[in-house]
Scaffold this active site. Structure first.
Site, PDB file in Angstrom:
ATOM      1  CE  LYS A  88      -4.433   1.055   0.160  1.00  0.00           C
ATOM      2  NZ  LYS A  88      -5.581   0.266  -0.320  1.00  0.00           N
TER       3      LYS A  88
HETATM    4  P1  NAD Z   1     -12.820   8.489  -2.598  1.00  0.00           P
HETATM    5  O1  NAD Z   1     -11.783   9.501  -2.285  1.00  0.00           O
HETATM    6  O2  NAD Z   1     -13.289   8.324  -3.988  1.00  0.00           O
HETATM    7  O3  NAD Z   1     -14.129   8.743  -1.713  1.00  0.00           O
HETATM    8  C1  NAD Z   1     -14.121   8.936  -0.327  1.00  0.00           C
HETATM    9  C2  NAD Z   1     -15.410   9.680   0.013  1.00  0.00           C
HETATM   10  O4  NAD Z   1     -15.522   9.785   1.427  1.00  0.00           O
HETATM   11  C3  NAD Z   1     -15.436  11.107  -0.556  1.00  0.00           C
HETATM   12  O5  NAD Z   1     -16.686  11.348  -1.145  1.00  0.00           O
HETATM   13  C4  NAD Z   1     -15.215  11.964   0.683  1.00  0.00           C
HETATM   14  O6  NAD Z   1     -15.804  13.254   0.570  1.00  0.00           O
HETATM   15  C5  NAD Z   1     -15.877  11.126   1.757  1.00  0.00           C
HETATM   16  N1  NAD Z   1     -15.387  11.428   3.095  1.00  0.00           N
HETATM   17  C6  NAD Z   1     -14.148  11.810   3.476  1.00  0.00           C
HETATM   18  N2  NAD Z   1     -14.108  12.033   4.783  1.00  0.00           N
HETATM   19  C7  NAD Z   1     -15.346  11.783   5.256  1.00  0.00           C
HETATM   20  C8  NAD Z   1     -15.943  11.844   6.543  1.00  0.00           C
HETATM   21  N3  NAD Z   1     -15.239  12.202   7.602  1.00  0.00           N
HETATM   22  N4  NAD Z   1     -17.245  11.502   6.650  1.00  0.00           N
HETATM   23  C9  NAD Z   1     -17.957  11.128   5.574  1.00  0.00           C
HETATM   24  N5  NAD Z   1     -17.451  11.073   4.338  1.00  0.00           N
HETATM   25  C10 NAD Z   1     -16.165  11.394   4.177  1.00  0.00           C
HETATM   26  O7  NAD Z   1     -12.259   7.124  -1.986  1.00  0.00           O
HETATM   27  P2  NAD Z   1     -12.658   5.642  -2.390  1.00  0.00           P
HETATM   28  O8  NAD Z   1     -11.725   5.185  -3.440  1.00  0.00           O
HETATM   29  O9  NAD Z   1     -14.124   5.553  -2.586  1.00  0.00           O
HETATM   30  O10 NAD Z   1     -12.241   4.854  -1.059  1.00  0.00           O
HETATM   31  C11 NAD Z   1     -13.090   4.793   0.077  1.00  0.00           C
HETATM   32  C12 NAD Z   1     -12.663   3.619   0.949  1.00  0.00           C
HETATM   33  O11 NAD Z   1     -12.709   2.423   0.174  1.00  0.00           O
HETATM   34  C13 NAD Z   1     -11.250   3.698   1.520  1.00  0.00           C
HETATM   35  O12 NAD Z   1     -11.228   3.088   2.778  1.00  0.00           O
HETATM   36  C14 NAD Z   1     -10.451   2.859   0.550  1.00  0.00           C
HETATM   37  O13 NAD Z   1      -9.266   2.327   1.120  1.00  0.00           O
HETATM   38  C15 NAD Z   1     -11.455   1.778   0.232  1.00  0.00           C
HETATM   39  N6  NAD Z   1     -11.193   1.058  -1.023  1.00  0.00           N
HETATM   40  C16 NAD Z   1     -11.161   1.703  -2.223  1.00  0.00           C
HETATM   41  C17 NAD Z   1     -10.932   0.981  -3.385  1.00  0.00           C
HETATM   42  C18 NAD Z   1     -10.963   1.615  -4.764  1.00  0.00           C
HETATM   43  O14 NAD Z   1     -10.933   0.869  -5.752  1.00  0.00           O
HETATM   44  N7  NAD Z   1     -11.049   2.925  -4.900  1.00  0.00           N
HETATM   45  C19 NAD Z   1     -10.701  -0.398  -3.324  1.00  0.00           C
HETATM   46  C20 NAD Z   1     -10.752  -1.030  -2.085  1.00  0.00           C
HETATM   47  C21 NAD Z   1     -10.999  -0.289  -0.950  1.00  0.00           C
END
Ligand code: NAD
Length: 479
Positions: free
Chosen positions: A110
């Site tokens: 990561k």
């Molecule tokens: P992203 O940046 O696209 O979205 C995150 C969202 O959360 C945003 O809309 C942001 O405004 C919101 N956010 C931030 N702080 C917040 C808070 N305090 N309260 C409520 N909302 C809040 O990120 P993502 O890619 O969707 O990732 C989200 C989670 O999923 C992370 O834990 C990441 O590790 C996990 N994840 C992502 C992927 C991927 O393919 N993108 C894969 C596996 C796991």
């Protein structure tokens, strides 16, 4: 409140280790092998300067390699101000277990950069990203055979395209260069369906869960996904796609959406696309007209609903709020949203948690397909599609001939004909591979969950399945 606000709460990495320890106590691994699997192999910290706005700005980034029992190692790169070594190491460990669980042939890694992407314009972000990528490429921490990043919070297709381009500039003769990162845009070596993959995986995971009435009953629920009331935290890549597919395709109701600037609530259901469009236009959910708004967003995690989908940050369900969580079913779309302490409280209350290492594995699964596509230099379905269509056409022609010859009066419905005749393209194949992966991994977990008296929850079951696979790889290597 987050994990770090609560002094009794362990750090994210300690939380992952505690969950690992709980599972490994039920196994018969030697203490040496157990320790080898648990520890993070290496974490590289880089501080680099970029000249921006007339001054040099220094940025701190990390790339952590948890386990190299298989190579390349794989895991996203996160852009957020809160990124730190502990978090990156916890996320790298989760990647090891996640890849093993869904049989993606990678070790766990990561990365992260301490930056709020909203502070910089696109050109500046490109310069910062290219410089970060340069530092990682120099040390083979971005490399198609050794370490393959992907998007995570704060990064997406655009950042992956910059990183891939940077790699190609530095390794001009590497014919497999496109496979150095996944999550690229389709016109730059990406694969159809990658952007939506993690959210799609959350949908497939819930569909599979609801195929087992026994499991649904364990969560004190009944029936199908249709009509279930869902609260989602974070309407980013993962949360948006999960909420959209579950409401549009499975008939679930999104009754709550929690974002940075508060929460929206409407028991009649919220239009996910309308909220997303509102966020893009106004920078947040505040002012969205078709739901009530509360400024203290995290409080909605405690509201009444059938399914809670934390899809933003780690540690949001912790010792400070776990006993007030009402959702009988939580699916961890984010990594580490439930701390180890909260996990204990929720399990005792009878809440079923579909764990992160399974629930959000759709992203790495489709990344695996993208990596294979890049190494094989051909789009999935390109060779088979028309051959498949011709064979189906033979069957349709023959049925129509029989019907006419024997005066049977059969008529194939146009809808069936259209769907049957269409050969599978890349998107259909990616979805099929993802669905199959999510079903198989769930079945492996539930088999352990239901067959062992000492396994009380899906998370422990998931760890057992994945640690067993990692241990087998190490043993096969002679360790
Ligand atoms: P992203 O940046 O696209 O979205 C995150 C969202 O959360 C945003 O809309 C942001 O405004 C919101 N956010 C931030 N702080 C917040 C808070 N305090 N309260 C409520 N909302 C809040 O990120 P993502 O890619 O969707 O990732 C989200 C989670 O999923 C992370 O834990 C990441 O590790 C996990 N994840 C992502 C992927 C991927 O393919 N993108 C894969 C596996 C796991």
């Amino acid at each position: 409140m987050t994990a770090h606000d609560n002094i009794k709460e362990p750090s994210f990495r300690e939380s992952v280790d505690m969950m690992f320890n709980r599972a490994v106590a039920l196994m018969d691994l030697s203490p040496g092998l157990e320790e080898k699997i648990r520890v993070c192999n290496a974490t590289y910290t880089v501080r680099f300067g970029v000249r921006l706005r007339g001054a040099i700005h220094t940025f701190t980034g990390y790339r952590s390699v948890h386990s190299e029992h298989m190579e390349p190692v794989k895991g996203g790169i996160r852009y957020a101000l809160a990124v730190n070594q502990d978090e990156v190491e916890a996320l790298a460990a989760l990647m090891t277990y996640k890849c093993a669980l869904v049989e993606a042939p990678f070790g766990g890694s990561k990365g992260g950069l301490c930056i709020d992407p909203r502070d910089w314009d696109e050109h500046e972000l490109e310069q910062i990203t290219r410089r970060f990528a340069y530092e990682l490429i120099k040390r083979d921490l971005i490399n198609p055979a050794q370490n393959v990043p992907a998007p995570d919070m704060g990064t997406g297709e655009r950042e992956m395209a910059w990183m891939a381009d940077q790699y190609k500039r530095m390794q001009t003769t590497d014919i497999n260069g496109a496979a150095c990162v996944t999550g690229k845009p389709p016109n730059a070596g990406g694969i159809a369906g990658r952007v939506e993959a993690t959210g799609r995986g959350v949908q497939y995971a819930l569909q599979e869960f609801f195929r087992y009435p026994e499991d649904v009953a364990a969560a004190n629920l009944s029936g199908k996904l249709k009509g279930k009331r869902i609260i989602v935290q974070g309407l980013g890549n993962v949360g948006y796609h999960a909420a959209k597919f579950l409401s549009e395709e499975d008939g679930a109701l999104i009754t709550g959406i929690i974002e940075r600037d508060g929460a929206l609530h409407n028991e009649a259901g919220i239009d996910v696309d309308a909220v997303r469009a509102w966020i893009v236009k106004h920078g947040g959910i505040t002012g969205y007209p078709d739901a009530s708004h509360q400024a203290e967003g995290a409080a909605l995690l405690e509201a009444d609903c059938d399914i809670l989908i934390p899809a933003a940050l780690e540690g949001v369900i912790n010792l400070g709020n776990a006993d007030r969580i009402k959702a009988p079913l939580i699916i961890e779309a984010a990594n580490g949203p439930v701390t180890a302490g909260a996990d204990d409280i929720l399990r005792d209350k009878g809440c079923v948690i579909i764990p992160d290492m399974y629930a959000n594995a759709g992203g790495v699964t489709v990344s695996y397909f993208e990596w294979v596509k890049n190494l094989s230099h051909i789009r999935f379905g390109r060779m088979q599609r028309r051959a498949e269509e011709s064979r189906h056409q033979l069957v349709v022609d023959e049925l129509e001939r029989l019907s006419a010859d024997k005066n049977l009066g059969w008529e194939i419905s146009p809808d069936f004909k259209e769907r049957y005749l269409r050969g599978a393209g890349e998107l259909e194949l990616v979805r099929s591979g993802l669905d199959d992966t999510m079903r198989a991994a769930y079945q492996a977990m539930r088999e352990v969950w239901h067959s062992r008296d000492d396994v009380k929850d899906l998370r422990t079951a998931a760890y057992l399945v994945s640690i067993r696979k990692v241990a087998d790889s190490y043993r096969a290597k002679g360790l």
